[in-house]
Write a protein that holds these residues in place. Sequence first.
Motif, short mmCIF file in Angstrom:
data_model
loop_
_atom_site.label_atom_id
_atom_site.label_comp_id
_atom_site.label_asym_id
_atom_site.label_seq_id
_atom_site.Cartn_x
_atom_site.Cartn_y
_atom_site.Cartn_z
N ALA A 46 0.84 -1.21 0.00
CA ALA A 46 0.00 0.00 0.00
C ALA A 46 0.87 1.25 0.00
CB ALA A 46 -0.90 0.00 1.22
N PRO A 47 0.45 2.30 -0.70
CA PRO A 47 1.12 3.59 -0.56
C PRO A 47 0.95 4.11 0.86
CG PRO A 47 -0.92 3.84 -1.79
CD PRO A 47 -0.71 2.36 -1.61
N LEU B 224 0.76 7.14 3.82
CA LEU B 224 0.44 8.52 4.14
C LEU B 224 0.84 8.78 5.58
CD1 LEU B 224 -0.85 11.25 3.50
CD2 LEU B 224 -3.07 10.26 4.06
N LEU C 77 -9.14 7.42 4.17
CA LEU C 77 -8.04 7.27 3.22
C LEU C 77 -7.60 5.82 3.11
CD1 LEU C 77 -6.43 10.57 4.34
CD2 LEU C 77 -7.20 10.09 2.03
N TYR D 130 -4.73 3.58 0.92
CA TYR D 130 -3.53 4.06 1.60
C TYR D 130 -3.35 3.38 2.95
CZ TYR D 130 -3.78 8.00 -1.68
OH TYR D 130 -3.84 8.78 -2.81
N VAL E 193 -2.10 4.46 6.54
CA VAL E 193 -1.98 5.75 7.21
C VAL E 193 -1.19 5.57 8.50
CG1 VAL E 193 -3.22 7.70 8.19
CG2 VAL E 193 -4.17 6.49 6.22
N ARG F 250 5.81 5.31 -3.00
CA ARG F 250 4.61 6.13 -3.11
C ARG F 250 4.19 6.58 -1.71
NH1 ARG F 250 0.09 2.91 -6.17
NH2 ARG F 250 0.71 1.28 -4.70
N THR F 251 4.68 7.74 -1.34
CA THR F 251 4.42 8.25 0.01
C THR F 251 4.00 9.71 -0.05
OG1 THR F 251 6.73 8.91 0.34
CG2 THR F 251 6.13 6.68 1.03
N SER G 196 -8.13 13.90 -1.32
CA SER G 196 -8.00 12.62 -2.01
C SER G 196 -7.62 12.81 -3.47
CB SER G 196 -9.31 11.83 -1.92
OG SER G 196 -9.64 11.57 -0.58
N LEU H 256 -3.91 13.82 -3.65
CA LEU H 256 -3.02 12.69 -3.40
C LEU H 256 -3.05 11.70 -4.55
CD1 LEU H 256 -3.80 12.01 0.38
CD2 LEU H 256 -1.79 13.14 -0.58
N VAL I 178 0.48 10.90 -5.92
CA VAL I 178 1.00 9.68 -5.30
C VAL I 178 0.66 8.45 -6.13
CG1 VAL I 178 0.96 8.23 -3.24
CG2 VAL I 178 0.85 10.72 -3.00
N LEU I 179 -0.57 8.41 -6.66
CA LEU I 179 -1.03 7.24 -7.39
C LEU I 179 -0.95 7.41 -8.91
CD1 LEU I 179 -4.25 6.44 -5.31
CD2 LEU I 179 -1.88 5.70 -4.89
#
Length: 706
Positions: A467-468, A470, A493, A498, A500, A548-549, A686, A689, A693-694
């Motif tokens: 998972a990315p 956050l 999220l 994500y 978290v 991916r952060t 969202s 991000l 990120v994605l």
Amino acid sequence: MSSEALTSDIRAEAPLQQAPATPFRDLDRYIALPRLGSLALSPDGSRLVTCVSVLNSAATEYVSALWEVDPAGERQARRITRSSKGESGAAFARNGDLYFTSARPNPDDPAEEAVPALWRLAAAGGEGRMVLSRPGGVAAVRCASDADTVVVDGQVLSGSDGEEDDAKLRAARKDKKVSAILHSGYPVRFWDHDLGPGEKRHFILQESADDAAATQTVDDEPSGSLRNFTEWAGNALMETAAELSPDGSTLMVNVRRPLPRGDARSVLAAVDTATGGWRILLESPDTDYTPGPVSPDNRTVVVVCESVSGPETVPSVRLGLLPLAGGELRPLAADWDRWPHPAAWLPDGSGLLVTADDGGRAPLFCVDAGSGSVRQVTHDDAAYTDVVVSPDGRFAYALRSSYLFPPEPVRIDLSSGDTTVLPAPAPRPELGGRLEEITTTVGADGAQAPVRAWLALPEGASAQNPAPLLLWVHGGPLGSWNAWSWRWCPWLLVAQGYAVLLPDPALSTGYGDDFIRRGWGQWGQAPYTDLMAITDAAVQREDIDGTRTAAMGGSFGGYMANWIAGHTDRFRAIVTHASLWALDQFGPTTDVSPYWEREMTLEMALENSPHLHVQNINTPMLVVHGDKDYRVPIGEGLRLWYELLSRSQLAAGADGETPHRFLYFPDENHWVLSPQHAKIWYTVVSSFLARHVLDQEAELPAELGL
């Protein structure tokens, strides 16, 4: 501790049926979830009342109602009040009547302007009855447990002479549309509201026995009146606390004592509710005092003692016991390295129930009134608030939450610590993910400091499907990620895939004074180091995609987001909400400037100010700010936005384009509270991000008009 252990530790106690699907994938379902707050217990221990907020029919604001919860855990919760304006502030009188405040219309004059009025539900049942209404409204209600004394709070205009004159002055301001306020002191605003021209007062409710025993009829008029017993106060009760003794004879208050340069000390005073006479019990240039509950025998008051901080002096919070008749303050649990919040005395006066942040939790503790020894009562991974005690001293009732569930009413066996979930107005929402705890250490050998965090992971996160990440930094900075937050909810999220990370870096509470000292006056040093270290620990996991952060935070967390942006390029996007940017500018403009001036010297502020590193920012940033934010004024967001566009490495080009964005709320404050604005906030965050990120495009809310 694993997520399985966390889940089995707490969820096994809950008999409530889980919702079939998570509401965190749908913002409309999320904002519609009921939200519990506050508890009141009847004198005989048979009735427990909580306040539940739900959306109105237009989904534009929350309306609260009172619900009764069965302390025995046998009957389902039932709603006991209902109005379009909502109810709050429940307090039980000695005879079992329930007082509360509501802005519902006066049944005898529906055209009258709706302001919070005092209402009563008789113990025998029936409809709620308006006891009194006044143009300045009423606020908190306090009832003596061993007397018929009822104290309410209200605002009076400083130039008024009694209730009738106050009403006339308010009418004149309203009729002439005057909103101006002339100040002669400091502060002039607090958090999210302007101070003045009203001043806080405490009143005794005067209601005849016949009126108090009556039931509502169609022709009844409000029956009560108020006696102001703090006419002497001026603005000395501004933003202060109060505790009523069990016999109703004494109201303990912390009085604001002005000092030079707009500063003030909080001194402890006892007010005679019969005469209004008051006397100072504690005053110190080095300590602020706040009253806690008065002992069952009316002889001793618990005092919260907070040392005055300075650039080199870390604050501490300790408890003391003070005789009401006069005498020396006796420290209580002086060596306990936590910041306690006193909740209630045991009925026999032998001990005091308190809560305190502790290692990412906020357990319930019992402090022995004689020895000062501290016994931890609850041992789960949760936070306890709104604690009340049964008359026999066997049980405590509280609202309990964690990052696994929002606040819910529970019964706690004070001998064993066993906790039972009581049937609540709403079931726990299904999360759609799992919660784990991770730790790391920072510092050289021999001086290592532990750093811990909660990590919320989406379903299916694994080495095959990482998972990315956050990183979400809490506000404060004197705080902890240990309780459910409707405003800062990681599961929204997590539902988008994500993981978290919710860390407690240096300056966080619940780890002792030395942990706070590590970051005191050096916000950009140890807190930043801790955050990067716990992020390193997270991305080393196989179920986290370290490529991916993103980072985000609000208030102090927003400050850290800004500092991170100027000191590393490791994150692909940064969201900064209500954030401190230029610390030399922030100090004189915040609502509590004297506190800030005590916290950092100008040299320290400049050494730790993010704005001096704007030229290093090479990460797309989403800036979010509300114009009604008085703690971190809008000037911080405006200056940050301009300097990002003009001085960062991603400054606006010749065509005016930039990857940075500014989400502005003209009528929101430090928090974005209205339901539809909360949806806007999460949707824009969202979308931002997702893009950075994605590498995905997500739709923005149509209501933005873009």
